[in-house]
Write an enzyme that holds these catalytic residues in place. Structure first.
Site, PDB file in Angstrom:
ATOM      1  N   GLY A 504       3.695  -3.332  -1.258  1.00 46.92           N
ATOM      2  CA  GLY A 504       5.068  -2.902  -1.019  1.00 46.92           C
ATOM      3  C   GLY A 504       5.449  -2.822   0.441  1.00 46.92           C
ATOM      4  N   GLU A 675      -3.434   2.190  -2.463  1.00 46.77           N
ATOM      5  CA  GLU A 675      -4.598   2.094  -3.343  1.00 46.77           C
ATOM      6  C   GLU A 675      -5.884   2.533  -2.647  1.00 46.77           C
ATOM      7  OE1 GLU A 675      -3.917   0.873  -6.431  1.00 46.77           O
ATOM      8  OE2 GLU A 675      -2.083  -0.281  -6.140  1.00 46.77           O
TER       9      GLU A 675
END
Length: 708
Positions: A504, A675
């Site tokens: 993103g 992540e």
């Protein structure tokens, strides 16, 4: 030196913070529509079989009920339209407990809920597959070719010649995502056009999947999702509830709202699957790795396949001439597993980094020294050079900041009162990628001040997307952040990548940055002048007295990026106290050191890492979804029995970032951190527990019964 006038790199507050704390941020169910109806799903109570009959007469007569929708009367849908997990009411077949079998639409949510409880269902039940331990004795090869056995050198057979060997099995349980905002949708039709207010991590992905499933064109579907109350992967791929809301609205001719309950979240929107991971490591007495095998057995749905890539970290973390990465799977009557924060990497790193710790203890070597000794000069999985790699620096800087030198190498020897003290370390990694994204910048001149609007179909999971894009535009246009507004979360805006897979920030920010460059170039050309020092877009708007101007940029990753292996890396340090009487574990201190390229906003970035640490601690100590073996449903059905860490469970957390400049993956040098923040965390905690107690727990979560 950093330019003090620059916005990027500063820890500014979120520009949407006031909206959130005042309740003005609009989530999926926050859109009042005239004549709204309310839908409630009802679900199967068996794991395998077929619906024989549905008794809905009482429910249909209940006050306020508008319509009951089942496989007998639903509109035809395309079951291959791209939604995850099936359950679209297109057949009487049942493949898992909790599968959607119908919808009650009523005037109020309470009426729909009450009516749903009056519905009776008769089944032709068949033998189910829910005993993973038994099924895992005869697993199958995955259907996906990307999960075929990956062998380097002599593979696992080289283990026979190793001087030192570690062979151990590690288990991680089923986990659930459980964002604060459950999955919910409001559907509004205007003739053949449908607007879906829905929490979507991939705006354009939700649009195309909904359109394909509804058998209409993408331009007939509009997804609106400006704010998302968390997703962690569950809102990456869209599930049946999205389209079922649209179908209900179509069939009753009114706007419809459908929100999953917390209990329904357990069997409606995927899960992190249970994994059994066999690690086999062979090394010399000096600690050089000779062979490394990582063999994973997982489960998937009986009618569709998803498998966490648990061997991904093992492929790249250490220099080893012989390796094997393999996957086997068992189909089960459970909902399809799906992406969950750090898919494969978080679970796989628990096994890998625990096994490396076991090897270090066997060799009587410091676990940091062992990792540095086996640092690869290039990516072992494909031979590509690293765009950059910060593992060693993360370990070294983290060890100094954490006080690693105080660690006692012999486990079980550091005790204060009834508490055993332990230190643990583990590393992690996650790929750094940029995906195609587009952005529009609109400039306007009002009262000698320039204002900018950024438009992009990005999503903000609560990570600060609005803010980092405003900062990017501020620097690219020569404007203060307060004169920039950001519009995102709408499929009518320029298409963009999703907030998934840590792509993103790099994808969105580079699209906006490219648009800033392009609009400045176009304003320069429009001025027809030459400047000794390149002016900003804001300065050109003022000097040329241009009332309005806009442009669009379509951005891609640099072509050279494919020639390199680009990753974020980290090192995690945990201090635990284990009560020797109760077996309770407390993570008293945790430090994550991360190399993730340019940090756009240290405040929001730190928040991301802290969130990953908390989730990793939950993974290590508390989180586990338990299946009732009699029925195939989850015995854990709420936060009362599915335990996530709360404030009292968490000690002192800290995050550090390595100053890293890596412009190979993308022009701005941005890498993802969403992540990597969880990768290696559970292993660091588990390794600290071993250092404290001398007991090696290889099955998560580490609960007191496993230590006493």
């Amino acid at each position: 030196m950093e330019d003090s006038n620059k916005s990027i790199g500063k820890g500014i507050n979120r520009i949407d913070g006031i909206l959130k704390i005042t309740g003005k941020a609009t989530y999926a169910t926050d859109y009042p529509k005239k004549n709204m109806a309310y839908a409630v799903l009802f679900k199967s109570t068996i794991a395998a079989g077929k619906i024989k009959s549905i008794g809905s007469t009482k429910a249909q007569k209940y006050p306020g009920v508008i319509k009951i929708i089942t496989h007998e009367n639903i509109l035809p849908l395309n079951t291959k339209g791209g939604l995850r997990g099936g359950a679209l009411l297109q057949s009487p077949e049942i493949t898992f407990h909790g599968q959607h079998i119908g919808i009650v639409v009523a005037e109020t949510f309470e009426q729909a809920t009450a009516a749903a409880h009056l519905i009776t269902v008769e089944y032709n039940q068949k033998e189910d597959k829910i005993d993973f331990d038994n099924l895992a004795k005869k697993p199958e090869m995955p259907k996906g070719k990307e999960l075929a056995d990956l062998v380097r050198g002599a593979g696992k057979s080289a283990l026979a010649d190793a001087e030192v060997k570690i062979e151990a099995s590690y288990e991680t349980p089923i986990e659930h995502h459980h964002p604060m905002e459950p999955h919910a949708t409001v559907a509004v039709w205007d003739v053949d056009q449908v607007t879906l207010y829905n929490g979507s991590q991939i705006i354009n992905g939700a649009q195309t999947a909904a359109a394909a499933t509804l058998n209409i064109k993408p331009e007939q579907v509009r997804i609106i999702s400006p704010f998302i109350g968390g997703g962690f992967g569950s809102k990456g791929g869209q599930w049946a509830n999205l389209v079922l809301t649209a179908v209900a609205a179509k069939m009753v001719g009114r706007p419809v709202k459908l929100a999953l309950t917390r209990q329904q979240m357990f069997n409606s929107v995927g899960l992190r699957q249970r994994n059994i991971q066999q690690l086999s490591i062979g090394a010399t007495k000096e600690g050089k790795l000779l062979t490394l095998a990582h063999e994973t057995i997982s489960h998937t749905a009986v009618d569709s396949e998803y498998i966490e890539p648990c061997g991904d970290c093992t492929k790249v973390m250490y220099e080893v001439p012989n390796s094997l990465i393999s996957y086997r799977v068992v189909p089960m009557n459970l909902i399809l597993p799906t992406y969950t924060r750090g898919p494969g990497k978080s679970t796989g790193s628990f096994a890998l980094e625990s096994a490396i710790d076991e090897l270090a203890y066997t060799l009587k070597m410091d676990p940091i020294e062992l990792r540095i000794k086996n640092e690869p000069a290039k990516d072992p999985s494909n031979g590509k050079p690293w765009s950059s790699r910060t593992t060693v620096k993360c370990l070294q800087e983290g060890a100094k900041a954490f006080g690693w030198a105080k660690r006692k190498s012999e486990p079980g020897t550091n005790k204060i009162g009834d508490d055993l003290i332990g230190y643990g370390v583990a590393c992690g990694t996650y790929p750094a990628r940029q995906r195609d994204s587009s952005a529009v910048i609109k400039l306007s001149l009002k009262n000698k001040l320039v204002y900018a609007t950024i438009e992009i179909a990005a999503s903000d999971l609560g990570t600060g997307t609005n803010t980092i894009l405003a900062q990017t535009a501020a620097d690219g246009l020569g404007l203060p952040v307060k004169q920039i507004s950001v519009k995102l979360g709408d499929s009518d805006l320029p298409p963009a990548a999703g907030s998934v897979g840590s792509v993103g920030a790099s994808s969105f920010a580079n699209a906006v940055n490219d648009a800033c460059t392009k609009i400045t170039d176009e304003l320069l050309a429009k001025s027809g002048k030459q400047f000794f020092v390149r002016p900003t877009a804001a300065a050109l708007m003022i000097s040329e007295n241009i009332a309005d101007f806009q442009t669009r940029s379509d951005s891609k990753a640099p072509a050279e990026a494919e020639k390199y292996s680009a990753h974020s890396f980290n090192a995690n340090f945990a201090e635990v106290r284990v009560n020797s009487v109760t077996g309770m574990v407390k993570v008293t201190r945790f430090l994550a050191v991360t190399g993730a390229g340019k940090i756009l906003n240290p405040k929001t970035a730190r928040s991301q890492i802290i969130g990953g640490i908390v989730w990793g601690i939950g993974m290590a100590l508390t989180e586990e979804s338990i299946i009732d073996p009699r029925y195939g449903n989850f015995a854990t059905r709420s936060f009362a029995d599915y335990h996530v860490p709360t404030n009292l469970d968490i000690g002192d957390l800290d995050a550090m970032f390595i100053n890293e400049k890596d412009f190979i993956p993308n022009k701005m040098g941005v890498k993802g951190i969403g992540e990597v923040g969880i990768v290696g965390v559970a292993a660091a905690v588990a390794n600290a527990v071993f250092n404290a107690t001398a007991k090696r727990v290889r099955s998560l979560p580490i609960t007191p019964d496993k230590l006493l």
